[in-house]
Design a protein around this motif. Structure first.
Motif, short mmCIF file in Angstrom:
data_model
loop_
_atom_site.label_atom_id
_atom_site.label_comp_id
_atom_site.label_asym_id
_atom_site.label_seq_id
_atom_site.Cartn_x
_atom_site.Cartn_y
_atom_site.Cartn_z
N LYS A 78 62.48 10.25 -3.33
CA LYS A 78 63.20 9.28 -4.17
C LYS A 78 63.22 9.77 -5.61
O LYS A 78 62.58 10.75 -5.97
N LYS A 79 63.98 9.04 -6.46
CA LYS A 79 63.98 9.36 -7.88
C LYS A 79 62.56 9.36 -8.42
O LYS A 79 61.74 8.52 -8.05
N LEU A 80 62.27 10.26 -9.36
CA LEU A 80 60.90 10.35 -9.88
C LEU A 80 60.44 9.04 -10.51
O LEU A 80 59.28 8.65 -10.35
N THR A 81 61.35 8.35 -11.20
CA THR A 81 60.92 7.08 -11.83
C THR A 81 60.44 6.10 -10.77
O THR A 81 59.48 5.36 -10.98
N GLN A 82 61.09 6.11 -9.60
CA GLN A 82 60.64 5.22 -8.52
C GLN A 82 59.27 5.65 -8.01
O GLN A 82 58.42 4.81 -7.67
N GLN A 83 59.05 6.95 -7.96
CA GLN A 83 57.76 7.44 -7.48
C GLN A 83 56.66 7.14 -8.50
O GLN A 83 55.54 6.81 -8.13
N PHE A 84 56.99 7.23 -9.79
CA PHE A 84 56.01 6.84 -10.81
C PHE A 84 55.61 5.38 -10.61
O PHE A 84 54.43 5.01 -10.65
N MET A 85 56.62 4.54 -10.38
CA MET A 85 56.36 3.10 -10.21
C MET A 85 55.47 2.84 -9.01
O MET A 85 54.57 2.00 -9.07
N LEU A 86 55.75 3.54 -7.92
CA LEU A 86 54.94 3.35 -6.71
C LEU A 86 53.48 3.72 -6.98
O LEU A 86 52.55 2.98 -6.62
N ALA A 87 53.26 4.86 -7.65
CA ALA A 87 51.89 5.28 -7.96
C ALA A 87 51.21 4.24 -8.86
O ALA A 87 50.04 3.90 -8.66
N GLU A 88 51.95 3.74 -9.84
CA GLU A 88 51.37 2.73 -10.74
C GLU A 88 50.99 1.47 -9.98
O GLU A 88 49.93 0.89 -10.20
N LYS A 89 51.90 1.03 -9.10
CA LYS A 89 51.61 -0.16 -8.29
C LYS A 89 50.35 0.03 -7.46
O LYS A 89 49.59 -0.91 -7.23
N ARG A 90 50.12 1.23 -6.99
CA ARG A 90 48.94 1.50 -6.18
C ARG A 90 47.69 1.66 -7.06
O ARG A 90 46.59 1.76 -6.54
N GLY A 91 47.88 1.76 -8.38
CA GLY A 91 46.74 1.94 -9.26
C GLY A 91 46.26 3.39 -9.31
O GLY A 91 45.10 3.67 -9.62
N ILE A 92 47.15 4.32 -8.98
CA ILE A 92 46.78 5.75 -9.04
C ILE A 92 47.10 6.25 -10.45
O ILE A 92 48.22 6.12 -10.91
N PRO A 93 46.11 6.82 -11.15
CA PRO A 93 46.32 7.13 -12.57
C PRO A 93 47.13 8.39 -12.88
O PRO A 93 47.69 8.51 -13.95
N TRP A 94 47.18 9.34 -11.93
CA TRP A 94 47.83 10.62 -12.22
C TRP A 94 48.87 10.97 -11.16
O TRP A 94 48.75 10.60 -10.01
N MET A 95 49.86 11.74 -11.60
CA MET A 95 50.87 12.19 -10.64
C MET A 95 51.12 13.67 -10.84
O MET A 95 51.27 14.14 -11.97
N ILE A 96 51.19 14.40 -9.72
CA ILE A 96 51.56 15.81 -9.77
C ILE A 96 53.02 15.92 -9.34
O ILE A 96 53.41 15.38 -8.30
N ILE A 97 53.83 16.60 -10.16
CA ILE A 97 55.25 16.76 -9.84
C ILE A 97 55.51 18.23 -9.56
O ILE A 97 55.47 19.06 -10.48
N PRO A 98 55.77 18.56 -8.29
CA PRO A 98 56.05 19.97 -7.95
C PRO A 98 57.39 20.39 -8.54
O PRO A 98 58.27 19.55 -8.76
N GLY A 99 57.53 21.71 -8.78
CA GLY A 99 58.81 22.22 -9.27
C GLY A 99 59.87 22.14 -8.19
O GLY A 99 59.56 22.06 -7.00
N GLU A 100 61.14 22.17 -8.59
CA GLU A 100 62.26 22.10 -7.64
C GLU A 100 62.17 23.21 -6.59
O GLU A 100 62.53 23.05 -5.43
N SER A 101 61.69 24.37 -7.03
CA SER A 101 61.70 25.52 -6.14
C SER A 101 60.49 25.51 -5.21
O SER A 101 60.33 26.41 -4.41
#
Lengths: 440, 440
Positions: A385-408
């Motif tokens: 999904k869009k990254l902003t949606q994934q940020f929101m999901l992590a926040e809702k779960r109370g997870i403090p950090w997110m790793i974003i892999p590169g496109e490649s």
């Protein structure tokens, strides 16, 4: 289409959603760690037993509240309503396999068809711990110390443990000529905090004057009220009740030794000798105690118990003396909640890995495996999904950090702090792991 | 004297003595740590529910095995017989409070009045874990990966996970003209390992030939037998069953993507595509799988599950797709025991403090407190028996070390290694702690 069954649960029963369940498990894990650190070992017993075993001599409130039925094999069975009765049966059944003194804990659910008013539940958790087979001041004191230290370890703050000795009380009643009504006296005194001194006096007076012809019932009642009044320090109270009970005796010596242990461990501040503590239940014969939170005494005792000199008597001829205590987990959680001492935790994961390309799911899990091996719990997201949606999901779960892999899907990653919304870019897997292993 | 009630438990139910219970808890704690490391969160539900909820559409085996009764309030209630049905009810009831995808685990007891022959119990523990609300290859694969890694984490060794896709199987049956009897075919094929190829052929043939007039029932049966025969590598088998099902389709693509994830995580060796795996139960619609221990395949599957596309359908109009798995704890423990992979552990304590003088109980507990603060669980003995007796007690408990305080209760201690029977004398409390903090 088939009709829908309304999803509902029984009154007095509860679902635990993740945040509440994580809270409970955090608490239980701390309680268990404390019990284990004293060398106490866990046991478990069936939820369902023969009704005859659970009801023992039968009677009263228990019989009305118990979940009892006939199973498909025609057996009269019931759900356990506490952990003490199954423990007594367990001791009798496995006596030859146990080494005394036996120090066990048992944390498990019990069921009572109680009135659900006043926040009572029909399914609740008890945390029992007992030492069986050592009738010593050291065993008594260890249970007291564990109550204090376990409650402190879970963040309940300072506690006030009020203790008394039933045997000493009984000596006093005997000296008073009131031995025959001791069970009634203990039950009336047990209600002091609830009904007040005047009502206790009235009920004691109503008992009449069974064995003391030289005093009026009112005079006897006043003497009992005087006995149960704490006199100041532990020592002063001990001296007063020892005198009232006819002078030094094994029970007063036991209390004096327990007091010495309190002083030697630097824990004396947590304990009060309170002769009004009786624990209504019949089976206690030695020390009895209740525990109050310094910051929330009004919630009542969160941990109580005592010594009984014939625990397994219903099921065995061998006399086994035990001393133990029980933490009421639900009341304790309610207390910690109202004190604001529980922090909502939505997940155990410290980091989420975003899903950028669906077909790279394996690459993300491979990174997740490396983090987990380094001791970092991490959730791998499965939908691109869009990254902003994934940020929101992590926040809702109370997870403090997110790793974003590169496109490649190459080994270059961005790490986002979801509370500050700051990114760090261009990290290798090694750098990522180093980042999370040392506190970020 | 009151008569003694014989202490006994119900057939099919068990007590867990400390050593067995420590074993179970060690295992459950490792399983939980693994689930949590993937971001899965715990929930809990009541042991007792409305019978209507648990039985759903009702029927068959379940109805006969369930513990069902009328409670004191006249309600028709039952003990849960698995964790899937309560989870479905939970999802429908709390849907608005949950964030999808919802990844939960639930480790709890369930009850079935089963025949107790063949080592079956009437009270046993299930460890369920599911992802709901993400119908992706990544979610499918994560469950497979967790099965593999969780079983390895608890020391079960290498595992062989055999998977299949029910949707692809159904496409094949449709192409064969046998769609109408697919449920029966799946149930017959599910018995392959138990009843053998010839019996499967016979039973398939007996189904007749519902929709395929150009072949004999035997020819149809042979085609099905050919379909369920693994062809060699994962890719070869996938190619063969894809062709048999009418060519590439979403189900074959799902399997191909899952296979890619296996390769990318370096875990491909643990997985086999086995078209004969069907899981008899009706509700699976996607991938299905069973897990065998490499060292003890004959014990059967220790962990199985699959994807279902409408989990909460009985209680909600919203379609929720889920994928999950369940570890049978009791079968797993039996397997680990027979592989000699469980070590008996009698206590969590690493050291015992001997009781030399009864009145020094407080001093011993003060030393115990210092050890516990340093992270060293220790049991304080409460009775001043002969030291040889205290050594024996510690050995029986499986505690490896003993601290022997000096007669004067001064701060000088002896430490005894109970297996080598060597003593080190004249240690201060600080030296003691240092000794145990760094591995002795």
């Amino acid at each position: 289409m088939a009709s829908i069954i309304e999803p509902k649960i029984l009154k007095g029963f509860r679902d635990f959603l993740p945040e509440a369940e994580i809270e409970r498990r955090n608490l239980v894990e701390k309680i268990e760690a404390s019990f284990r650190s004293y060398g106490f070992v866990p046991i478990d017993t069936p939820a369902l037993e023969y009704a005859e075993i659970l009801l023992g001599k039968g009677g009263g409130e228990t019989e009305k509240q118990i979940y009892r039925f006939t199973d498909n094999g025609g057996r009269d069975v019931a759900l356990r309503f506490d952990l003490t009765v199954p423990f007594a049966r367990f001791l009798a059944e496995h006596r030859s396999d146990l080494t005394l003194p036996f120090k066990r804990y048992h944390i498990a659910k019990v069921w009572r068809g109680e009135n659900t008013q006043r926040g009572r539940y029909r399914e609740f958790t008890q945390c029992d711990f007992d030492t069986v087979g050592s009738d010593t001041a050291a065993a008594d004191f260890e249970i007291l110390l564990m109550m204090r230290n376990t409650l402190r370890a879970i963040g309940a703050g300072n506690v006030s443990i009020r203790l008394n000795h039933r045997g000493l009380f009984n000596r006093f009643l005997k000296a008073l000529g009131a031995a025959e009504v001791s069970a009634e006296v203990l039950r009336i005194v047990d209600k002091l905090a609830k009904i007040g001194k005047d009502a206790v006096r009235e009920q004691l007076e109503a008992l009449g004057n069974p064995g003391n012809a030289w005093e009026t019932p009112l005079q006897v009642a006043e003497k009992i009220l005087d006995y149960i009044e704490p006199k100041g320090s532990f020592e002063e109270t001990l001296e007063a009740i020892t005198r009232a009970a006819g002078g030094p005796c094994p029970e007063s010596e036991r209390l004096a030794l327990i007091r010495r242990f309190m002083v030697d461990t630097g824990t004396a501040d947590s304990f009060t000798l309170d002769p009004s503590i009786t624990r209504g239940l019949d089976y206690y014969t030695g020390i009895v105690y209740e525990t109050f939170l310094a910051e929330l005494p009004e919630i009542g005792s969160v941990c109580s118990g005592g010594r009984y000199d014939d625990l397994a008597g219903l099921y065995s001829k061998e006399k086994l003396s035990g001393v133990g205590s029980s933490i009421g987990l639900d009341r304790l959680i309610a207390a910690l909640e109202s004190l604001g001492k529980l922090e909502g935790q939505g997940s155990y994961a410290r980091v989420a890995i975003a899903c950028v390309r669906e077909e790279d799911g394996g690459v993300y899990q491979a990174l997740g495996a490396r983090l987990r091996e380094a001791g970092i719990p991490c959730e791998v997201f499965s939908e691109p999904k869009k990254l902003t949606q994934q940020f929101m999901l992590a926040e809702k779960r109370g997870i403090p950090w997110m790793i974003i892999p590169g496109e490649s899907a190459g080994p270059v990653f961005t790490v986002r702090n979801l509370s500050t919304r700051e990114n760090r870019e261009g990290l290798s897997p090694e750098e990522l792991i180093a980042l999370f292993v040392s506190p970020v």
